[in-house]
Every structure is written in structure tokens, then in C-alpha cells.
Scaffold this motif. Structure first.
Motif, short mmCIF file in Angstrom:
data_model
loop_
_atom_site.label_atom_id
_atom_site.label_comp_id
_atom_site.label_asym_id
_atom_site.label_seq_id
_atom_site.Cartn_x
_atom_site.Cartn_y
_atom_site.Cartn_z
N VAL A 316 5.50 -27.20 -17.09
CA VAL A 316 4.27 -27.28 -16.29
C VAL A 316 3.87 -25.88 -15.80
O VAL A 316 2.69 -25.51 -15.85
CB VAL A 316 4.47 -28.23 -15.09
CG1 VAL A 316 3.28 -28.16 -14.13
CG2 VAL A 316 4.65 -29.66 -15.58
N SER A 317 4.84 -25.11 -15.34
CA SER A 317 4.54 -23.75 -14.90
C SER A 317 4.00 -22.90 -16.04
O SER A 317 3.05 -22.13 -15.87
CB SER A 317 5.81 -23.10 -14.32
OG SER A 317 5.55 -21.81 -13.85
N SER A 318 4.59 -23.06 -17.21
CA SER A 318 4.14 -22.32 -18.39
C SER A 318 2.70 -22.69 -18.74
O SER A 318 1.87 -21.81 -19.05
CB SER A 318 5.06 -22.62 -19.57
OG SER A 318 4.59 -22.01 -20.75
N PHE A 319 2.38 -23.99 -18.69
CA PHE A 319 1.03 -24.41 -19.04
C PHE A 319 0.01 -23.86 -18.03
O PHE A 319 -1.05 -23.36 -18.43
CB PHE A 319 0.92 -25.93 -19.09
CG PHE A 319 -0.47 -26.40 -19.40
CD1 PHE A 319 -0.98 -26.29 -20.68
CD2 PHE A 319 -1.29 -26.91 -18.40
CE1 PHE A 319 -2.29 -26.67 -20.96
CE2 PHE A 319 -2.59 -27.30 -18.67
CZ PHE A 319 -3.09 -27.18 -19.96
N ALA A 320 0.34 -23.94 -16.75
CA ALA A 320 -0.58 -23.42 -15.73
C ALA A 320 -0.82 -21.92 -15.93
O ALA A 320 -1.94 -21.43 -15.78
CB ALA A 320 -0.02 -23.70 -14.34
N ALA A 321 0.24 -21.19 -16.29
CA ALA A 321 0.08 -19.76 -16.55
C ALA A 321 -0.85 -19.50 -17.73
O ALA A 321 -1.66 -18.57 -17.71
CB ALA A 321 1.45 -19.13 -16.80
N ASN A 322 -0.75 -20.35 -18.76
CA ASN A 322 -1.66 -20.23 -19.90
C ASN A 322 -3.10 -20.43 -19.47
O ASN A 322 -4.00 -19.70 -19.89
CB ASN A 322 -1.29 -21.25 -20.97
CG ASN A 322 -0.25 -20.75 -21.95
OD1 ASN A 322 -0.51 -20.56 -23.13
ND2 ASN A 322 0.96 -20.52 -21.46
N ARG A 323 -3.33 -21.43 -18.63
CA ARG A 323 -4.70 -21.70 -18.16
C ARG A 323 -5.24 -20.53 -17.35
O ARG A 323 -6.44 -20.27 -17.34
CB ARG A 323 -4.74 -22.97 -17.33
CG ARG A 323 -4.40 -24.25 -18.07
CD ARG A 323 -5.30 -24.48 -19.27
NE ARG A 323 -6.69 -24.65 -18.88
CZ ARG A 323 -7.72 -24.59 -19.72
NH1 ARG A 323 -7.51 -24.32 -21.01
NH2 ARG A 323 -8.96 -24.78 -19.30
N ALA A 324 -4.35 -19.84 -16.66
CA ALA A 324 -4.76 -18.69 -15.85
C ALA A 324 -4.87 -17.41 -16.67
O ALA A 324 -5.33 -16.39 -16.17
CB ALA A 324 -3.77 -18.48 -14.71
N GLY A 325 -4.46 -17.47 -17.94
CA GLY A 325 -4.44 -16.27 -18.76
C GLY A 325 -3.35 -15.31 -18.33
O GLY A 325 -3.47 -14.09 -18.48
N ALA A 326 -2.27 -15.87 -17.77
CA ALA A 326 -1.17 -15.06 -17.25
C ALA A 326 -0.03 -15.07 -18.25
O ALA A 326 0.55 -16.13 -18.50
CB ALA A 326 -0.71 -15.62 -15.91
N PHE A 327 0.34 -13.91 -18.77
CA PHE A 327 1.40 -13.86 -19.77
C PHE A 327 2.49 -12.84 -19.48
O PHE A 327 3.55 -12.88 -20.08
CB PHE A 327 0.80 -13.61 -21.16
CG PHE A 327 -0.07 -14.74 -21.64
CD1 PHE A 327 0.50 -15.94 -22.06
CD2 PHE A 327 -1.45 -14.64 -21.63
CE1 PHE A 327 -0.30 -17.00 -22.47
CE2 PHE A 327 -2.25 -15.70 -22.04
CZ PHE A 327 -1.67 -16.88 -22.47
N THR A 328 2.25 -11.92 -18.57
CA THR A 328 3.32 -11.00 -18.20
C THR A 328 4.26 -11.71 -17.22
O THR A 328 3.86 -12.67 -16.54
CB THR A 328 2.76 -9.74 -17.52
OG1 THR A 328 2.20 -10.09 -16.24
CG2 THR A 328 1.69 -9.07 -18.38
N PRO A 329 5.51 -11.28 -17.14
CA PRO A 329 6.43 -11.90 -16.18
C PRO A 329 5.90 -11.90 -14.75
O PRO A 329 6.07 -12.88 -14.02
CB PRO A 329 7.70 -11.04 -16.31
CG PRO A 329 7.66 -10.55 -17.72
CD PRO A 329 6.21 -10.30 -18.01
N GLU A 330 5.26 -10.81 -14.35
CA GLU A 330 4.73 -10.74 -12.98
C GLU A 330 3.62 -11.78 -12.77
O GLU A 330 3.59 -12.49 -11.76
CB GLU A 330 4.18 -9.34 -12.69
CG GLU A 330 3.63 -9.20 -11.28
CD GLU A 330 3.07 -7.81 -11.01
OE1 GLU A 330 2.65 -7.57 -9.87
OE2 GLU A 330 3.05 -6.97 -11.93
N GLU A 331 2.71 -11.91 -13.76
CA GLU A 331 1.62 -12.89 -13.65
C GLU A 331 2.18 -14.32 -13.69
O GLU A 331 1.73 -15.19 -12.93
CB GLU A 331 0.62 -12.69 -14.80
CG GLU A 331 -0.16 -11.39 -14.71
CD GLU A 331 -0.95 -11.11 -15.98
OE1 GLU A 331 -1.96 -10.39 -15.89
OE2 GLU A 331 -0.55 -11.61 -17.07
#
Length: 363
Positions: A316-331
Motif C-alpha cells: 500500500v505504501s509503495s502504491f501511494a508513493a507511485n501515485r505521488a510520483g515519489a521514487f527516491t528513498p526520501e520521497e
């Protein structure tokens, strides 16, 4: 090691009273949290039936049509001692040979036999972590299923203390369950009623089905401190040609692919090709989705509130990060913190958690 890959980063404190012991009645009266990640918008004022307001005719809704079998068996060893067998994965078309979790594993090894009444179950080989290959003393799928219906129990998670078998055989099953073989329910889909599904279709939303038989890969907890070291067990999944064709059509014209549940999401991503489209077929998936993974197919995710430190909350966390365009560890770390804060908000607001609990729609 980055905190993003530290198991404890996926922990949160859940009071036991927040664990739902019964499904909502009717099913679609459970609560629904909307998380629009790109807009950083959260709406907590919905019931699950309101999901129709967030779906459009350009969406394709993907459901997992696996059917939970009465996979938990109480048996006796040859010595007379009690034991338990949990069927995990069918290994032949006749349902005679299974991968199973046995207890006590130290007393059940290759060559031993257990009995339920007059029925023999033979252990034909050992595997690690308490898993054994077992074989029923039957010669057809029909006889195995008749035996399970009569002698097996629904494989409810240990946190559900209400184990009334007659009620749970219906409650712990989706209304569209079709393909026998699962050791756990695809719980995000438990919220749907036939009436809600019809309303969704009447709105012009297309529904298609995949199959993933839930086994140890989904519900065994992550125990490695570095989550990247977790060994996820394989699970059987299928995508029919018709479903693959629909997904590719919707992807090519810019429609959204909405996965109902982490099992549907894992199935879709397991069949994705290098052009971000879907291949049909049958496979055993060991896909472990955690932050840093780039989704190829799924554009929206309907999901429940999951156990701390589970592979499901990582997906779930991974999917939300994808939706946010977040791919770096910090993002990714920021999105994970946001997800945990949403869970904590839900706890304070008395939302219901886990299999029979409330739902979230992430877009």
C-alpha cells in the motif's frame, strides 16, 4: 540501512478493540476513506457504497474471484496426539496433493500419516518453516471437496476470535467467489454486495476478474529487519484472455485500472510485460511489492487497513508513493509517514481494522 527498509518503520500501535470481529451488515455499510495522493486530500465521510461516486465509465474494476475453501483441519497423529493442517496451495488438478502448514511440525514428517475419522492424510515430503506436502487418500476432486465441506473449517485469521463456522462460511467469502483454492479471503472485496456491483455496472464501469489463491505469501508476517531480505512464498494466480484484453484496451485509451485488494494488484503486476501491458496466463507469483517498486498496471487501489509490519502495508505504501510520483528513498519515506498518520487518524476515529474492517480507496 534506510529507515524505508527497516521493518519497524511499518509498525503502529493498534488497540485490540479496533480489530473487527464481524463484517459490517450490510457489507457495503462499512466506512470508506478516500485518499487522493496527488491532491494530498483525505475524505473520511463515506460508506463503502459511496465508492460508486469515485468511479467513472472510463474505469475498469478488477476483482479477485478466488473462493476460500474450508482449509483448516483438526486431525490426530498415529500416536493419538492432536494436530492441525492448514491447506495452503493445491498441487494437482484433482485437489489431492497440497502444500500445507502443519502443527506440531516437529512431530509430522515425511512418511507419517494423520487421520480424521476414517480418512487418511499422508505426509509425502518435508519443506522448511513447518510446511509439508500432503496427500489425501481420495481419487477425485469431488471427494476431496465433499470431505473438506464436512470436516474442514474456514481458515479465519487468528485475530478473529468469533469462529462460528455456520456464519463464517458465508461472511468470510466474497459474493462473487468462484474458483476454489484459497486459504484466506481477498478481504477488500468482502465489502461488495450484488446490489452495489449492479449499480457500478449500471453506471458504465466495466468489471473483470482475475484469480489469486491466497496462501502463505500473503498472510505470513515479515520477520527480517531489512524488509528486502523477506522471502515471500509463491501463490497461484491466473488472468483470463478476456480480462487481459480489457485491461490492455483500457490502458491504451487512458482509462484507469482499479484493483480491488492487494491480491488483485499483485496479480496484475505479476503479469505485466515490459511495455506496461498485460499478458494472460497462469503462473506462480513471488512478487514482493515494497517502496521503490514501480507499478505498471494499477491506477487505483481499494484496500483494507492492514496488520503492522506486513507485506500488505508495504504494498500500500509503495502504491501511494507511485501515485505521488515519489521514487527516491526520501520521497518514499514521506509517503510512508503519511500512510502511518492516516492509520493513526483512523484509530483515533474508531475505524475498524483488518479482514472484516473498513476500507480505503487510494487514487
Amino acid at each position: 540501512m534506510s529507515d524505508l527498509y527497516n521493518l519497524s518503520s511499518y509498525n503502529y500501535e493498534l488497540p485490540p478493540e479496533r480489530i473487527a470481529q464481524f463484517p459490517a451488515s450490510p457489507r457495503d455499510s462499512s466506512r470508506l476513506l478516500i485518499w487522493d495522493v496527488q491532491k494530498n486530500f483525505i475524505d473520511t465521510n463515506n460508506y463503502f457504497r459511496d465508492i460508486i461516486n469515485y468511479l467513472t465509465p472510463s474505469d475498469l474494476l478488477i476483482l479477485n474471484d478466488t473462493r476460500v475453501i474450508p482449509a483448516r483441519l483438526n486431525a490426530f497423529r498415529e500416536s493419538g496426539g492432536k494436530c492441525e493442517i492448514l491447506l495452503l496451495k493445491n498441487l494437482d488438478s484433482d485437489f489431492i496433493t497440497w502444500e500445507a502448514l502443519v502443527k506440531p511440525a516437529r512431530k509430522l514428517h515425511e512418511g507419517s500419516c494423520v487421520k480424521i475419522n476414517d480418512t487418511r492424510i499422508n505426509i509425502i515430503s518435508d519443506k522448511p518453516e513447518g510446511i509439508r506436502i500432503i496427500k489425501f487418500d481420495f481419487d477425485s476432486r469431488e471427494k476431496v471437496m465433499k470431505f473438506l465441506d464436512e470436516s474442514g473449517r474456514m481458515p479465519l485469521p487468528p485475530y478473529i476470535k468469533n469462529d462460528s463456522e455456520s456464519n463464517m462460511r458465508e461472511s468470510y467469502q466474497t459474493v462473487f467467489a468462484k474458483n476454489d483454492g484459497s486459504a484466506a479471503a481477498p478481504t477488500a472485496s468482502l465489502h461488495f454486495t450484488p446490489e452495489l456491483l449492479k449499480k457500478i455496472q449500471d453506471k458504465g464501469v466495466k468489471i473483470a476478474y482475475v484469480t489469486l489463491h491466497v496462501g502463505l505469501g500473503t498472510f505470513r508476517p515479515v520477520k527480517t529487519q531489512d524488509i528486502r531480505d523477506h522471502n515471500i512464498h509463491s501463490e497461484h494466480c491466473e488472468i483470463p484472455g478476456e480480462t487481459a484484453q480489457l485491461i490492455n484496451e483500457y490502458k491504451s485509451k487512458g482509462g484507469r485500472i482499479i484493483a480491488c485488494g492487494t491480491t488483485a494488484a499483485r496479480t496484475l503486476e505479476s503479469f505485466a510485460n515490459d511495455k506496461n501491458f498485460i499478458n494472460s496466463g497462469i503462473l506462480e507469483t513471488k512478487l514482493f511489492i515494497y517502496p521503490g517498486y514501480k507499478f505498471k498496471i494499477v491506477d487505483g487501489l481499494i484496500t483494507n487497513f492492514h496488520l503492522p509490519e506486513s507485506s500488505l502495508i508495504m504494498l500500500v505504501s509503495s502504491f501511494a508513493a507511485n501515485r505521488a510520483g515519489a521514487f527516491t528513498p526520501e520521497e518514499n519515506g514521506k509517503i510512508l509517514s503519511r500512510l502511518i498518520s492516516i492509520y493513526e487518524l483512523a484509530i483515533k476515529d474508531n475505524w475498524r481494522f483488518f479482514s472484516f474492517g473498513d476500507a480505503m480507496f487510494i487514487i
